[in-house]
Scaffold this motif. Structure first.
Motif, PDB file in Angstrom:
ATOM      1  N   MET A 160      25.927  46.080  39.180  1.00 42.73           N
ATOM      2  CA  MET A 160      26.851  46.521  38.152  1.00 42.73           C
ATOM      3  C   MET A 160      28.232  45.955  38.428  1.00 42.73           C
ATOM      4  N   LYS A 161      28.902  45.528  37.390  1.00 41.82           N
ATOM      5  CA  LYS A 161      30.262  45.026  37.538  1.00 41.82           C
ATOM      6  C   LYS A 161      31.219  46.203  37.705  1.00 41.82           C
ATOM      7  N   LYS A 162      32.243  46.007  38.533  1.00 43.08           N
ATOM      8  CA  LYS A 162      33.217  47.064  38.799  1.00 43.08           C
ATOM      9  C   LYS A 162      34.624  46.580  38.458  1.00 43.08           C
ATOM     10  N   LEU A 163      35.434  47.536  38.043  1.00 42.03           N
ATOM     11  CA  LEU A 163      36.845  47.284  37.809  1.00 42.03           C
ATOM     12  C   LEU A 163      37.603  48.350  38.596  1.00 42.03           C
ATOM     13  N   LYS A 164      38.366  47.896  39.588  1.00 41.18           N
ATOM     14  CA  LYS A 164      39.098  48.811  40.458  1.00 41.18           C
ATOM     15  C   LYS A 164      40.589  48.669  40.177  1.00 41.18           C
ATOM     16  N   MET A 165      41.277  49.798  40.078  1.00 42.56           N
ATOM     17  CA  MET A 165      42.711  49.798  39.832  1.00 42.56           C
ATOM     18  C   MET A 165      43.394  50.686  40.865  1.00 42.56           C
ATOM     19  N   TYR A 166      44.380  50.123  41.545  1.00 38.60           N
ATOM     20  CA  TYR A 166      45.061  50.855  42.607  1.00 38.60           C
ATOM     21  C   TYR A 166      46.405  50.191  42.906  1.00 38.60           C
ATOM     22  N   LYS A 167      47.189  50.843  43.763  1.00 38.06           N
ATOM     23  CA  LYS A 167      48.453  50.265  44.230  1.00 38.06           C
ATOM     24  C   LYS A 167      48.272  49.831  45.675  1.00 38.06           C
ATOM     25  N   ASN A 206      50.691  47.789  48.714  1.00 40.50           N
ATOM     26  CA  ASN A 206      51.972  47.201  49.114  1.00 40.50           C
ATOM     27  C   ASN A 206      53.007  47.275  47.991  1.00 40.50           C
ATOM     28  N   GLY A 207      53.000  48.381  47.244  1.00 40.00           N
ATOM     29  CA  GLY A 207      53.981  48.584  46.188  1.00 40.00           C
ATOM     30  C   GLY A 207      53.674  47.858  44.890  1.00 40.00           C
ATOM     31  N   GLU A 208      52.559  47.150  44.827  1.00 41.44           N
ATOM     32  CA  GLU A 208      52.184  46.420  43.614  1.00 41.44           C
ATOM     33  C   GLU A 208      50.959  47.063  42.977  1.00 41.44           C
ATOM     34  N   PHE A 209      50.873  46.933  41.660  1.00 42.33           N
ATOM     35  CA  PHE A 209      49.711  47.401  40.918  1.00 42.33           C
ATOM     36  C   PHE A 209      48.630  46.330  41.026  1.00 42.33           C
ATOM     37  N   VAL A 210      47.388  46.745  41.265  1.00 41.50           N
ATOM     38  CA  VAL A 210      46.297  45.791  41.445  1.00 41.50           C
ATOM     39  C   VAL A 210      45.141  46.126  40.504  1.00 41.50           C
ATOM     40  N   ILE A 211      44.611  45.094  39.852  1.00 40.22           N
ATOM     41  CA  ILE A 211      43.349  45.193  39.127  1.00 40.22           C
ATOM     42  C   ILE A 211      42.391  44.260  39.853  1.00 40.22           C
ATOM     43  N   GLU A 212      41.325  44.833  40.373  1.00 41.77           N
ATOM     44  CA  GLU A 212      40.326  44.048  41.100  1.00 41.77           C
ATOM     45  C   GLU A 212      39.017  44.095  40.319  1.00 41.77           C
ATOM     46  N   ARG A 213      38.535  42.956  39.951  1.00 39.10           N
ATOM     47  CA  ARG A 213      37.290  42.845  39.198  1.00 39.10           C
ATOM     48  C   ARG A 213      36.219  42.326  40.146  1.00 39.10           C
ATOM     49  N   VAL A 214      35.096  43.050  40.208  1.00 37.87           N
ATOM     50  CA  VAL A 214      33.975  42.653  41.062  1.00 37.87           C
ATOM     51  C   VAL A 214      32.797  42.334  40.142  1.00 37.87           C
ATOM     52  N   ASN A 215      32.310  41.101  40.231  1.00 37.27           N
ATOM     53  CA  ASN A 215      31.213  40.710  39.344  1.00 37.27           C
ATOM     54  C   ASN A 215      29.870  41.189  39.878  1.00 37.27           C
ATOM     55  N   GLN A 216      28.819  40.917  39.136  1.00 38.60           N
ATOM     56  CA  GLN A 216      27.481  41.393  39.490  1.00 38.60           C
ATOM     57  C   GLN A 216      26.950  40.775  40.779  1.00 38.60           C
ATOM     58  N   THR A 241      31.303  39.193  44.081  1.00 34.87           N
ATOM     59  CA  THR A 241      32.526  38.413  44.264  1.00 34.87           C
ATOM     60  C   THR A 241      33.678  39.131  43.568  1.00 34.87           C
ATOM     61  N   SER A 242      34.805  39.266  44.267  1.00 32.64           N
ATOM     62  CA  SER A 242      35.938  39.988  43.666  1.00 32.64           C
ATOM     63  C   SER A 242      37.094  39.042  43.350  1.00 32.64           C
ATOM     64  N   PHE A 243      37.822  39.435  42.324  1.00 34.76           N
ATOM     65  CA  PHE A 243      38.986  38.701  41.854  1.00 34.76           C
ATOM     66  C   PHE A 243      40.110  39.716  41.676  1.00 34.76           C
ATOM     67  N   LYS A 244      41.252  39.470  42.327  1.00 28.83           N
ATOM     68  CA  LYS A 244      42.373  40.408  42.290  1.00 28.83           C
ATOM     69  C   LYS A 244      43.525  39.840  41.471  1.00 28.83           C
ATOM     70  N   ARG A 245      44.113  40.710  40.677  1.00 32.91           N
ATOM     71  CA  ARG A 245      45.352  40.379  39.979  1.00 32.91           C
ATOM     72  C   ARG A 245      46.374  41.433  40.368  1.00 32.91           C
ATOM     73  N   SER A 246      47.549  41.001  40.808  1.00 29.17           N
ATOM     74  CA  SER A 246      48.612  41.916  41.222  1.00 29.17           C
ATOM     75  C   SER A 246      49.753  41.852  40.232  1.00 29.17           C
TER      76      SER A 246
END
Length: 65
Positions: free
Chosen positions: A1-8, A10-20, A23-28
């Motif tokens: 299952m694909k996951k979408l993780k959202m958290y802070k 180091n003071g930055e907002f992070v969206i981490e997408r994990v594919n099936q 493999t994860s891809f982070k955007r800060s």
């Protein structure tokens, strides 16, 4: 299952997408506004993801979706 993780981190907002394949891809994002714009890019596909949101961002994410 694909996951979408959202958290802070180091003071930055992070969206981490994990594919099936696991493999994860982070955007800060430095600002809350940038984070919200990043969330908007998932509006059309949010139903395809298992969502994980940190407690400190839950209200912000719920308002957006």
């Amino acid at each position: 299952m694909k996951k979408l993780k959202m958290y802070k981190e180091n003071g930055e907002f992070v969206i981490e997408r994990v594919n099936q394949f696991g493999t994860s891809f982070k955007r800060s994002f430095i600002t809350e506004e940038g984070f919200q714009e990043g969330l908007d890019s998932y509006n059309w596909v949010i139903h395809e993801y298992d969502i994980e949101v940190s407690d400190n961002l839950r209200d912000l994410v719920v308002k957006r979706f």
